[in-house]
Every structure is written in structure tokens, then in C-alpha cells.
Enzyme design. Structure first.
Site, PDB file in Angstrom:
ATOM      1  N   GLU A   1      19.623  28.331  69.337  1.00  0.00           N
ATOM      2  CA  GLU A   1      20.186  29.039  68.187  1.00  0.00           C
ATOM      3  C   GLU A   1      20.953  28.096  67.254  1.00  0.00           C
ATOM      4  OE1 GLU A   1      19.768  31.957  67.006  1.00  0.00           O
ATOM      5  OE2 GLU A   1      19.163  33.282  68.645  1.00  0.00           O
TER       6      GLU A   1
ATOM      7  N   SER B   1      18.028  29.913  59.633  1.00  0.00           N
ATOM      8  CA  SER B   1      17.927  31.186  58.912  1.00  0.00           C
ATOM      9  C   SER B   1      19.187  31.548  58.141  1.00  0.00           C
ATOM     10  CB  SER B   1      17.610  32.324  59.891  1.00  0.00           C
ATOM     11  OG  SER B   1      18.639  32.441  60.861  1.00  0.00           O
TER      12      SER B   1
ATOM     13  N   HIS C   1      16.192  36.307  59.930  1.00  0.00           N
ATOM     14  CA  HIS C   1      16.596  35.484  61.073  1.00  0.00           C
ATOM     15  C   HIS C   1      15.487  35.410  62.112  1.00  0.00           C
ATOM     16  CE1 HIS C   1      18.882  33.810  64.388  1.00  0.00           C
ATOM     17  NE2 HIS C   1      18.499  34.831  65.123  1.00  0.00           N
TER      18      HIS C   1
ATOM     19  N   HIS D   1      13.386  32.075  64.078  1.00  0.00           N
ATOM     20  CA  HIS D   1      12.729  31.936  65.380  1.00  0.00           C
ATOM     21  C   HIS D   1      11.230  31.659  65.286  1.00  0.00           C
ATOM     22  CE1 HIS D   1      16.041  32.680  68.136  1.00  0.00           C
ATOM     23  NE2 HIS D   1      16.481  33.598  67.285  1.00  0.00           N
TER      24      HIS D   1
END
Length: 294
Positions: free
Chosen positions: A208, A227, A162, A167
């Protein structure tokens, strides 16, 4: 409201200095003593890290490397189908390895020339003020552990997949990295917990779990979608709403399920103007006004 603590397994340090990661009873690795020992050791390295020191290096196991290879290949295919053009271009520039888990030093070496962001280790949950505030210095706190090998396409908590595939690919975009930096600057102005939580919720529904229209299709740019093998398939079934800072900052939602409502931008420029513009101007007073209007 956003309750980040639920996302991470608690980490404690005993009187003897031993570090323990407390996995939930539903965690795929909870009954694997070798995995639990690995998690404890990786968390201890992160807790021992001090700014300015060399980033801790993890000697990943064959099982862990295989998880990365499986997930990297699957998500790369998903990104081609579902990710927005800005993410795909950033992903190409960053060029993360698919054959091994990149060390945080490796991720940093790739990111710094692109946007100036660097990674530092996190044992688990980082307090919101420290986590978001560090963006002002173009620093991202990242876990280094990998999900359990028995379920490579699932994790109940943010792991290195993730933090890096989600990111880092986002942070390789100068346009998105600039929004992160505005988040960090905003946190340095905020004093109240209520304002900090409002900021975190807006971040959740944008950086997000944000989506954007491109050429008549809905594409994703949020790190949580990029992700997640499951959620990147499901987001097109969500109810879409236009960007709305008030709604994004006050929504009630369940972080343990696929998000049924997502906020969709008309372009990357609109994300910069609406989301980035909000963070750039945000104060305790503006957050209080939004909360009072609920």
C-alpha cells in the site's frame, strides 16, 4: 495497528432489504441526496453479487466519468515523475482507459492475461481474512463507487480510483502479483487474529505505501501512493527506514494523515526477497514471535 474499518463507510441492510451506506459528517457527498442514493444503489449491486455470476455493470453518470478523466490525467503525470519502473511497465501493459471508468469486467479482461488476477465487487469493507485470503485464488475485491465530484482529487475512503489505478496497475506486474498470491496463501495458514493483523500491517507498509530506490531517486510502488494525488507528492518528505518486518508489523500510525514514516527497499528484488519471502514463510508462530519481541 492497522484498522481497515476506518477506511470504509459502513454499509447496512435494513429489515426491508434497503441498503444504506453511512457517510461520515465530513464526507464531501454527505449532503448530496443524489450521491447518497447512488452509493446505496451501487452497494446493493455488490451485495447481491454471487460468485460465478456476471460482474455487475454500473451506469456511471457524467459527473462520475468526469472525475475519472480528471484524476486519471493527473495521476498519469504523477506516475511518470514518481512511480517506479516496474509499475510504469505494468501500467503500460494494462493500458487502463482514461476517457471512462472501466467496469470490473473490463479490468478483469485486461488483468487475467497478464497475471491471472480478476476483480469482484465489494460494497465497502471486506473482512480481512476474506479480502487478503482471496489473493490465493488471484481474486481482488473492489469497490465500484467514485468519490464525490466536488472534490475529484480527494477521497476519505478507497473508491474505484484507488482499487483500479492503484491496485490494478500494481497487479499487472507478475512480480507484484506473485507477492499478493503469497499473502493469500499465508492467510490460509493463519488462525489467530493477531497474526492476521500483523500481516495486514506489513502489507500496509509495503504493497500500500511502499517506496523503492531507483537510480538515486525514491520512487513509489504502493497502491495507496499510486492512487493519491496528494500523498504521491508528499512521500518524498517522509522519514525513510530500511525494510524491517518487525517494525512494519508493529508500527502505530494514523491512516487519516500522510504517512510520516515509510519503509524503502533498495530494489524490486529486495521487495520480493524480504516482503514476499516473509509472506511465503509466515505462520501464526512467526507472527507471535515478532509481536513478543515488541
Amino acid at each position: 495497528m492497522f484498522t481497515e474499518g476506518r477506511l470504509y463507510s459502513p454499509v447496512t441492510t435494513g429489515r426491508d432489504g434497503d441498503v444504506t451506506v453511512h457517510l461520515s459528517d465530513e464526507h464531501p457527498g454527505v449532503h448530496d441526496p443524489e450521491y447518497r442514493a447512488r452509493r446505496n444503489a451501487i452497494a446493493a449491486l455488490a451485495l447481491d453479487y454471487r460468485a460465478g455470476e456476471p460482474l455487475p455493470r454500473i451506469d456511471y453518470t457524467d459527473d462520475e466519468e468526469q472525475v475519472w478523466r480528471i484524476v486519471s490525467a493527473e495521476l498519469r503525470r504523477k506516475h511518470q515523475e514518481y512511480a517506479c519502473a516496474e509499475v510504469l511497465a505494468a501500467e503500460q501493459r494494462l493500458d487502463l482507459p482514461t476517457d471512462h471508468i472501466p467496469q470490473l469486467a473490463e479490468v478483469t479482461a485486461k488483468l487475467v492475461p497478464l497475471t491471472g488476477f480478476r476483480y469482484v465487487p465489494a460494497a465497502g469493507l471486506v473482512p480481512l481474512r476474506e479480502f487478503f485470503g482471496s489473493f490465493a485464488n488471484r481474486t481482488f475485491h473492489s469497490t465500484q463507487y467514485i468519490r464525490h465530484h466536488s472534490a475529484p482529487l480527494y477521497t476519505p475512503e478507497p473508491d474505484a480510483i484507488h482499487e483500479i489505478i492503484g491496485h490494478a496497475n500494481q497487479l499487472a506486474s507478475p512480480r507484484f502479483a506473485a507477492i499478493y498470491a503469497e499473502v493469500g496463501a499465508a492467510v490460509q495458514r493463519l488462525e489467530t487474529d493477531a497474526a492476521l493483523k500483523f500481516l495486514a500491517d506489513v502489507f500496509w507498509f509495503s504493497m500500500e505505501f511502499g517506496v523503492v530506490r531507483e537510480r538515486g531517486e525514491i520512487r513509489c510502488y504502493g497502491a495507496g501512493l499510486l492512487s493519491s494525488f496528494g500523498e504521491i507528492e508528499e512521500f518524498r518528505h517522509a522519514r525513510l527506514r530500511p525494510l524491517n518486518i518487525h517494525q512494519m508489523g508493529t508500527a502505530t500510525y494514523d491512516i487519516t494523515h500522510y504517512q510520516p514514516i515509510l519503509y524503502c527497499a533498495d530494489s524490486i528484488s529486495q521487495i520480493e526477497d524480504v516482503i514476499g519471502g516473509f509472506f511465503a514463510a509466515m505462520t501464526d508462530d512467526t507472527a507471535a514471535a515478532e509481536l513478543a519481541a515488541s
